[in-house]
Write a protein that holds these residues in place. Structure first.
Motif, PDB file in Angstrom:
ATOM      1  N   LEU A 194      27.668 102.851  57.733  1.00  0.00           N
ATOM      2  CA  LEU A 194      27.971 101.741  56.720  1.00  0.00           C
ATOM      3  C   LEU A 194      26.757 101.910  55.847  1.00  0.00           C
ATOM      4  O   LEU A 194      27.011 101.757  54.412  1.00  0.00           O
ATOM      5  CB  LEU A 194      28.280 100.219  57.006  1.00  0.00           C
ATOM      6  N   LEU A 195      25.557 101.890  56.302  1.00  0.00           N
ATOM      7  CA  LEU A 195      24.500 101.881  55.330  1.00  0.00           C
ATOM      8  C   LEU A 195      24.440 103.057  54.534  1.00  0.00           C
ATOM      9  O   LEU A 195      24.064 103.070  53.275  1.00  0.00           O
ATOM     10  CB  LEU A 195      23.103 101.610  56.389  1.00  0.00           C
ATOM     11  N   GLY A 242      27.035 104.751  53.578  1.00  0.00           N
ATOM     12  CA  GLY A 242      27.927 104.753  52.420  1.00  0.00           C
ATOM     13  C   GLY A 242      27.500 103.742  51.374  1.00  0.00           C
ATOM     14  O   GLY A 242      28.126 103.733  50.252  1.00  0.00           O
ATOM     15  N   ARG A 243      26.660 102.605  51.731  1.00  0.00           N
ATOM     16  CA  ARG A 243      26.553 101.564  50.749  1.00  0.00           C
ATOM     17  C   ARG A 243      25.116 101.439  50.060  1.00  0.00           C
ATOM     18  O   ARG A 243      24.880 100.564  49.496  1.00  0.00           O
ATOM     19  CB  ARG A 243      27.050 100.308  51.396  1.00  0.00           C
ATOM     20  N   ARG A 248      23.211 102.769  47.973  1.00  0.00           N
ATOM     21  CA  ARG A 248      22.979 102.872  46.551  1.00  0.00           C
ATOM     22  C   ARG A 248      23.374 101.606  46.057  1.00  0.00           C
ATOM     23  O   ARG A 248      23.205 101.293  44.823  1.00  0.00           O
ATOM     24  CB  ARG A 248      23.935 103.792  45.811  1.00  0.00           C
ATOM     25  N   ASP A 249      24.218 100.841  46.705  1.00  0.00           N
ATOM     26  CA  ASP A 249      24.615  99.401  46.132  1.00  0.00           C
ATOM     27  C   ASP A 249      23.859  98.287  46.408  1.00  0.00           C
ATOM     28  O   ASP A 249      23.965  97.078  45.766  1.00  0.00           O
ATOM     29  CB  ASP A 249      26.126  99.162  46.653  1.00  0.00           C
ATOM     30  N   LEU A 250      22.889  98.570  47.272  1.00  0.00           N
ATOM     31  CA  LEU A 250      21.950  97.402  47.532  1.00  0.00           C
ATOM     32  C   LEU A 250      20.939  96.985  46.447  1.00  0.00           C
ATOM     33  O   LEU A 250      20.097  98.040  46.062  1.00  0.00           O
ATOM     34  CB  LEU A 250      21.273  97.677  49.080  1.00  0.00           C
ATOM     35  N   THR A 256      18.067  92.289  48.545  1.00  0.00           N
ATOM     36  CA  THR A 256      18.643  92.794  49.905  1.00  0.00           C
ATOM     37  C   THR A 256      18.039  93.887  50.566  1.00  0.00           C
ATOM     38  O   THR A 256      17.996  93.519  51.821  1.00  0.00           O
ATOM     39  CB  THR A 256      20.041  93.176  49.501  1.00  0.00           C
TER      40      THR A 256
END
Length: 125
Positions: free
Chosen positions: A94-95, A97-98, A100-102, A106
């Motif tokens: 999960l980390l 994959g995501r 770049r969105d943080l 956060t």
């Protein structure tokens, strides 16, 4: 950009030299130095780290900090979850994959939780 790349850029700017000038002094290509600063290259060799420290004529403590930054700046991290729980593996994926969105806030919160060993409920683990 990696923490190491950011540190090298600041040192270079403080010295008032271009990437091209620094690359020539270190006997590396300007393209390699640019990629290193922008986090598109893996970790530099110990030899190159020593040449960078020498180039900037930095004291031992600052050189050691630069070396530590280099070790924590690999832009292609591999997380081995073999032998861990399914939850660990799911979290790592999960980390990945995501990440770049943080946003920075956060990232700061997650870093604090991990570094301080806090659980999600705020209690120390």
């Amino acid at each position: 950009m990696t923490p190491f790349g950011e540190a090298v850029r600041k040192l270079r700017e403080r010295k008032g030299v271009s990437q091209k000038q620094m690359a020539a002094a270190l006997n590396v290509s300007p393209a390699y130095l640019s990629a290193l600063e922008h986090g598109r290259r893996g970790l530099p060799t110990f030899d190159l780290l020593q040449r960078i420290a020498g180039y900037f004529n930095i004291i031992w403590d600052e050189a050691e900090e630069l070396f530590l930054l280099a070790r924590s700046s690999d832009p292609r991290v591999v997380v081995d979850t073999s032998g861990l729980s399914a939850e660990h593996t799911a979290f790592a994926n999960l980390l990945a994959g995501r990440i770049r969105d943080l946003d920075r806030a956060t990232l700061g919160e997650l870093t604090s939780i991990i570094e301080n060993g806090r659980k999600a409920d705020g209690k120390r683990s």
